[in-house]
Design a protein around this motif. Structure first.
Motif, mmCIF file in Angstrom:
data_model
loop_
_atom_site.group_PDB
_atom_site.id
_atom_site.type_symbol
_atom_site.label_atom_id
_atom_site.label_comp_id
_atom_site.label_asym_id
_atom_site.label_seq_id
_atom_site.Cartn_x
_atom_site.Cartn_y
_atom_site.Cartn_z
ATOM 1 N N THR A 162 -43.059 5.802 -16.668
ATOM 2 C CA THR A 162 -43.361 7.096 -17.285
ATOM 3 C C THR A 162 -43.347 8.211 -16.246
ATOM 4 O OG1 THR A 162 -45.779 6.841 -17.064
ATOM 5 C CG2 THR A 162 -44.769 5.974 -19.061
ATOM 6 N N ALA A 163 -43.830 7.916 -15.035
ATOM 7 C CA ALA A 163 -43.818 8.926 -13.977
ATOM 8 C C ALA A 163 -42.383 9.285 -13.607
ATOM 9 C CB ALA A 163 -44.578 8.418 -12.753
ATOM 10 N N TYR A 164 -41.541 8.280 -13.425
ATOM 11 C CA TYR A 164 -40.145 8.530 -13.065
ATOM 12 C C TYR A 164 -39.411 9.262 -14.179
ATOM 13 C CZ TYR A 164 -35.175 7.565 -12.427
ATOM 14 O OH TYR A 164 -33.810 7.683 -12.335
ATOM 15 N N ALA A 170 -40.496 11.359 -16.427
ATOM 16 C CA ALA A 170 -40.856 12.774 -16.462
ATOM 17 C C ALA A 170 -40.273 13.518 -15.266
ATOM 18 C CB ALA A 170 -42.377 12.923 -16.494
ATOM 19 N N ARG A 171 -40.296 12.881 -14.106
ATOM 20 C CA ARG A 171 -39.792 13.557 -12.902
ATOM 21 C C ARG A 171 -38.265 13.694 -12.958
ATOM 22 N NH1 ARG A 171 -42.516 15.528 -8.878
ATOM 23 N NH2 ARG A 171 -41.503 15.912 -6.866
ATOM 24 N N ARG A 172 -37.578 12.691 -13.480
ATOM 25 C CA ARG A 172 -36.120 12.766 -13.563
ATOM 26 C C ARG A 172 -35.697 13.891 -14.517
ATOM 27 N NH1 ARG A 172 -31.728 10.394 -16.590
ATOM 28 N NH2 ARG A 172 -29.917 10.095 -15.220
ATOM 29 N N ARG A 201 -37.650 8.320 -6.475
ATOM 30 C CA ARG A 201 -37.821 9.716 -6.070
ATOM 31 C C ARG A 201 -36.834 10.086 -4.955
ATOM 32 N NH1 ARG A 201 -43.915 11.487 -5.059
ATOM 33 N NH2 ARG A 201 -42.747 13.437 -4.679
ATOM 34 N N GLY A 259 -47.465 16.356 -16.454
ATOM 35 C CA GLY A 259 -46.078 15.978 -16.222
ATOM 36 C C GLY A 259 -45.978 14.563 -15.689
ATOM 37 N N TRP A 260 -45.253 14.408 -14.579
ATOM 38 C CA TRP A 260 -45.027 13.062 -14.045
ATOM 39 C C TRP A 260 -46.292 12.403 -13.535
ATOM 40 C CZ3 TRP A 260 -45.154 11.290 -8.826
ATOM 41 C CH2 TRP A 260 -45.484 12.265 -7.880
ATOM 42 N N THR A 261 -47.332 13.191 -13.210
ATOM 43 C CA THR A 261 -48.549 12.576 -12.674
ATOM 44 C C THR A 261 -49.444 11.983 -13.757
ATOM 45 O OG1 THR A 261 -49.884 14.605 -12.630
ATOM 46 C CG2 THR A 261 -48.503 14.142 -10.703
#
Length: 309
Positions: free
Chosen positions: A49-51, A53-55, A148, A186-188
């Motif tokens: 889920t973190a990746y 959102a960051r992507r 990342r 967000g990603w966090t």
């Protein structure tokens, strides 16, 4: 000393190795513009889920994250990326088998000999980040560091922050806390969920996680003296003040003083990267276990891999 301590402390070196590995495996990782699904179980799902959102925030393409057991079979993706430490988890292997021939698949895995390597179309193996622990720490964060790096994030700065986090004092004495809520944006959000899971797994401790903007829509009612709210990444305006009004302690890597001292140790950067702050949360969870007379290397009811019969 619990071997989870050594694995937590090894994360800066693992992240360096992930950054070195990333340029050599770009053809196996999601390409810019691809529509990607990322799956995992437990900790690996939170990294997914973190990746995801960051992507998307990096403009790399539509990215969804799912628990492996809940993947929507009717959707079409250009690539399915599975994060799996052992490569033996039943739900992940079943999904990789189910989409074979229809969707290209890549696995990020710790054990190069695992069955997931042969089931997927491509594999990125990270034996340097594999673990003895039941409670995942370094494999999951190293997988995220690799991803990342592929997105162009500054892993050198991230590693510098991690070197701080493995040595810095904990934001608060775990023995003073009866409950903790982790928050992210967000990603966090994925990091917050992972931090709460660490407290539950290692210490059977009451820990929750929410999107930071949603916290005041109900969950703040749990906040009280003797409880802790720990936020990762971007802070919504007014949140620290609202938490302070409840009497709960508040921790964030950009703050100073009695409740959180990480900012003093931030290697010239305040706040530190949220992934480095997650290391503090991992250490907090292990310290909680120890303070409660539990062995963080032997969490109850858990095994290193869930293999269903």
């Amino acid at each position: 000393m619990a071997y989870v301590h050594a694995e937590i402390a090894s994360q800066p070196d693992c992240w360096r190795q992930a950054a070195d590995l990333a340029p050599t495996v770009l053809d196996r990782l999601p390409h810019p513009g691809e529509r990607v699904a990322v799956v995992g179980c437990g900790t690996s799902w939170f990294m997914a889920t973190a990746y995801a959102a960051r992507r998307e925030a990096a403009g790399q393409g539509e990215t969804d994250a799912f628990q492996a057991s809940e993947f929507p079979a009717g959707r079409r993706y250009d690539r399915l990326l599975a994060i799996t430490r052992s490569g033996t988890t039943t739900e992940v292997l079943d999904l990789l088998t189910a989409v074979r021939g229809r969707t290209p698949t890549t696995v990020l895995v710790g054990d190069p000999t695992s069955p997931a390597v042969s089931v997927a179309n491509a594999a990125v193996t990270m034996p340097f980040a594999d673990e003895r622990s039941v409670v995942q720490t370094r494999f999951a964060t190293t997988a995220l560091a690799l991803l990342r790096a592929q997105l162009g994030d500054n892993i050198t700065a991230l590693v510098a922050d991690a070197e701080v986090a493995v040595r810095a004092p904990l934001p608060i004495d775990p023995g003073l806390i009866e409950q903790v809520t982790f928050l992210g944006r967000g990603w966090t959000i994925g990091l917050a969920q992972e931090a709460a899971l660490k407290c539950r797994e290692a210490a059977t401790f009451w820990a929750e996680a929410y999107p930071a903007m949603d916290y005041r829509h109900g969950p703040i009612s749990v906040a009280a003296p003797g409880r802790l709210v720990w936020a990762f990444g971007e802070l919504p305006d007014g949140l620290p003040e609202d938490v302070a009004a409840t009497g709960a302690a508040f921790a964030h890597s950009r703050t100073h003083g009695v409740r959180t001292v990480l900012g003093r140790w931030a290697a010239g950067r305040t706040p530190v990267d949220p992934m480095a702050d997650l290391i503090l949360a991992q250490r907090f969870a292990v310290a909680l276990a120890t303070s409660r007379g539990l062995d963080p290397d032997a969490p109850r009811h858990l095994s290193r891999s869930v293999v269903l019969t």
